[in-house]
Write an enzyme that holds these catalytic residues in place. Structure first.
Site, PDB file in Angstrom:
ATOM      1  N   ASN A  38       0.872  -1.178   0.000  1.00 57.34           N
ATOM      2  CA  ASN A  38       0.000   0.000   0.000  1.00 57.34           C
ATOM      3  C   ASN A  38       0.908   1.227   0.000  1.00 57.34           C
ATOM      4  O   ASN A  38       1.488   1.576   1.026  1.00 57.34           O
ATOM      5  CB  ASN A  38      -0.888  -0.011   1.244  1.00 57.34           C
ATOM      6  CG  ASN A  38      -1.705   1.266   1.376  1.00 57.34           C
ATOM      7  OD1 ASN A  38      -1.819   2.034   0.416  1.00 57.34           O
ATOM      8  ND2 ASN A  38      -2.271   1.496   2.556  1.00 57.34           N
ATOM      9  N   LYS A  51       0.092   4.290  -0.367  1.00 57.86           N
ATOM     10  CA  LYS A  51      -0.542   5.509   0.159  1.00 57.86           C
ATOM     11  C   LYS A  51      -0.277   6.685  -0.800  1.00 57.86           C
ATOM     12  O   LYS A  51      -0.195   6.469  -1.998  1.00 57.86           O
ATOM     13  CB  LYS A  51      -0.054   5.796   1.576  1.00 57.86           C
ATOM     14  CG  LYS A  51      -0.125   4.558   2.474  1.00 57.86           C
ATOM     15  CD  LYS A  51       0.070   4.887   3.911  1.00 57.86           C
ATOM     16  CE  LYS A  51       0.178   3.606   4.710  1.00 57.86           C
ATOM     17  NZ  LYS A  51       0.056   3.817   6.126  1.00 57.86           N
ATOM     18  N   HIS A  56      -9.415   1.142   4.799  1.00 64.14           N
ATOM     19  CA  HIS A  56      -8.134   1.355   5.489  1.00 64.14           C
ATOM     20  C   HIS A  56      -8.361   2.302   6.668  1.00 64.14           C
ATOM     21  O   HIS A  56      -9.193   3.213   6.588  1.00 64.14           O
ATOM     22  CB  HIS A  56      -7.113   1.935   4.507  1.00 64.14           C
ATOM     23  CG  HIS A  56      -5.733   1.960   5.079  1.00 64.14           C
ATOM     24  ND1 HIS A  56      -5.295   2.958   5.920  1.00 64.14           N
ATOM     25  CD2 HIS A  56      -4.697   1.086   4.955  1.00 64.14           C
ATOM     26  CE1 HIS A  56      -4.043   2.707   6.282  1.00 64.14           C
ATOM     27  NE2 HIS A  56      -3.662   1.575   5.715  1.00 64.14           N
ATOM     28  N   GLU A  65      -6.836   4.779   7.655  1.00 62.58           N
ATOM     29  CA  GLU A  65      -6.707   6.200   7.326  1.00 62.58           C
ATOM     30  C   GLU A  65      -7.979   6.717   6.648  1.00 62.58           C
ATOM     31  O   GLU A  65      -8.359   7.871   6.833  1.00 62.58           O
ATOM     32  CB  GLU A  65      -5.452   6.424   6.458  1.00 62.58           C
ATOM     33  CG  GLU A  65      -4.186   6.282   7.293  1.00 62.58           C
ATOM     34  CD  GLU A  65      -2.968   5.777   6.555  1.00 62.58           C
ATOM     35  OE1 GLU A  65      -2.936   5.830   5.313  1.00 62.58           O
ATOM     36  OE2 GLU A  65      -2.031   5.305   7.236  1.00 62.58           O
ATOM     37  N   GLU A 115      -5.279  -4.954  10.599  1.00 58.42           N
ATOM     38  CA  GLU A 115      -4.234  -3.952  10.817  1.00 58.42           C
ATOM     39  C   GLU A 115      -4.517  -3.203  12.122  1.00 58.42           C
ATOM     40  O   GLU A 115      -5.345  -2.281  12.138  1.00 58.42           O
ATOM     41  CB  GLU A 115      -4.216  -2.941   9.670  1.00 58.42           C
ATOM     42  CG  GLU A 115      -3.967  -3.553   8.313  1.00 58.42           C
ATOM     43  CD  GLU A 115      -3.365  -2.539   7.348  1.00 58.42           C
ATOM     44  OE1 GLU A 115      -2.255  -2.778   6.884  1.00 58.42           O
ATOM     45  OE2 GLU A 115      -4.000  -1.505   7.101  1.00 58.42           O
ATOM     46  N   GLY A 134       2.456   2.351  10.634  1.00 59.11           N
ATOM     47  CA  GLY A 134       3.382   3.465  10.454  1.00 59.11           C
ATOM     48  C   GLY A 134       4.073   3.905  11.730  1.00 59.11           C
ATOM     49  O   GLY A 134       4.696   4.963  11.768  1.00 59.11           O
ATOM     50  N   SER A 182       3.592  -2.101  10.309  1.00 56.47           N
ATOM     51  CA  SER A 182       5.050  -2.083  10.471  1.00 56.47           C
ATOM     52  C   SER A 182       5.715  -3.416  10.125  1.00 56.47           C
ATOM     53  O   SER A 182       6.661  -3.834  10.790  1.00 56.47           O
ATOM     54  CB  SER A 182       5.417  -1.616  11.890  1.00 56.47           C
ATOM     55  OG  SER A 182       4.946  -0.297  12.102  1.00 56.47           O
TER      56      SER A 182
HETATM   57  C1  PEP Z   1      -0.715   0.281   6.063  1.00 53.88           C
HETATM   58  O1  PEP Z   1      -0.843   1.476   5.940  1.00 53.88           O
HETATM   59  O2  PEP Z   1      -1.559  -0.484   5.566  1.00 53.88           O
HETATM   60  C2  PEP Z   1       0.437  -0.215   6.812  1.00 53.88           C
HETATM   61  C3  PEP Z   1       0.410  -1.430   7.267  1.00 53.88           C
HETATM   62  O3  PEP Z   1       1.487   0.665   6.982  1.00 53.88           O
HETATM   63  P1  PEP Z   1       2.928   0.334   7.647  1.00 53.88           P
HETATM   64  O4  PEP Z   1       3.423  -0.960   7.049  1.00 53.88           O
HETATM   65  O5  PEP Z   1       3.787   1.499   7.293  1.00 53.88           O
HETATM   66  O6  PEP Z   1       2.704   0.198   9.118  1.00 53.88           O
END
Ligand code: PEP
Length: 254
Positions: free
Chosen positions: A10, A12, A97, A99, A169, A175, A215
């Protein structure tokens, strides 16, 4: 039950078309050629066409969008429909997601409409769910996840649900550099599967792939993927580097 791992990037709001071209010129050389499982990249809308061009010679990597409209067409300025994504070569679309939920007010009702619109058009939803730290610490983990699943999947048939990808998630791990431990992720993903079993029956729940996201990096991918209910990853930050993402793909699939 063997579920084929699915490793998704992803990006973003990162990666211009020029940067997308550079990414693929490195990534496609790094990509393992044997035992390749499902690999998916979700660029921003404006870089989808460039990514599709770069993937003409690499049909083992599939394209995803990061979001879409629940509407089919019409006066919705700034929106992108499922049909447009299909026409660009997308096979998947990330929906719900955290966000989108926290920054753009998307709730389970809207996400459910998007899930139905994606399925009707022939796109595979990667449906994201996850709890905040406050919710986990407050003992609401299970109720948050089951509410998100029930709401986002309302009126989705068993047959359709079998093809959907769920991305668990934890919001506190996205992040932040803070990953759920393999045991924490496994325990939660087993719970997610138990909700799917209640909604669709045990046999269907064994088929549905559940990704972990939060992460994920080359250094923790192998241990996470060794857990029985972790069927792949949704990767944000580490997917922007072609070498790191290829390492995660290797850890997750070969
Ligand atoms: C995401 O935004 O779906 C995500 C898992 O980000 P990150 O791997 O940076 O934590």
């Amino acid at each position: 039950m063997i579920r084929n791992p699915i490793i998704a990037a992803n990006w973003k709001m990162n990666m211009t078309p020029t940067e997308t071209e550079k990414f693929f010129s490195v990534f496609l050389k790094e990509l393992p050629t044997s035992n390749l499982r499902d690999v998916v990249i979700a660029p921003p809308f404006v870089s989808l066409a460039k990514a599709a061009d770069m993937l003409m010679q690499a049909d083992s990597v599939k394209l995803s969008a990061q979001n879409m409209s629940q509407e089919a067409s019409g006066a919705f300025t700034g929106e992108i429909s499922a049909a447009m994504l299909l026409d660009l070569g997308c096979r998947y679309v990330i929906l719900g997601h955290s966000e989108r939920r926290s920054l753009y007010g998307e709730d389970d009702v809207v996400i459910n409409k998007k899930v139905h619109a994606a399925l009707a058009a022939g796109l595979i939803p990667i449906l994201c769910i996850g709890e905040s730290l406050e919710q986990r610490d407050g003992g609401q983990l299970e109720s948050v996840l089951s509410t998100q699943l029930e709401g986002s999947l309302a009126n989705v048939s068993t047959d359709a649900a079998k093809g959907i990808i769920i991305a668990y998630e934890p919001v506190w791990a996205i992040g932040t550099g803070r990953t759920a431990s393999p045991e924490q992720a496994q325990e939660t993903q087993a719970y997610v599967r138990s909700v799917l079993s209640r909604l669709y029956g045990a046999a269907a729940s064994e088929v549905i792939r559940i990704q972990y996201g939060g992460s994920v990096k080359p250094g923790n991918a192998a241990e996470l993927i060794s857990q029985p209910d972790i069927d792949g990853f949704l990767v944000g930050g580490a997917s922007l580097d072609p070498v790191s993402f290829a390492e995660i793909v290797r850890a997750g699939c070969c």
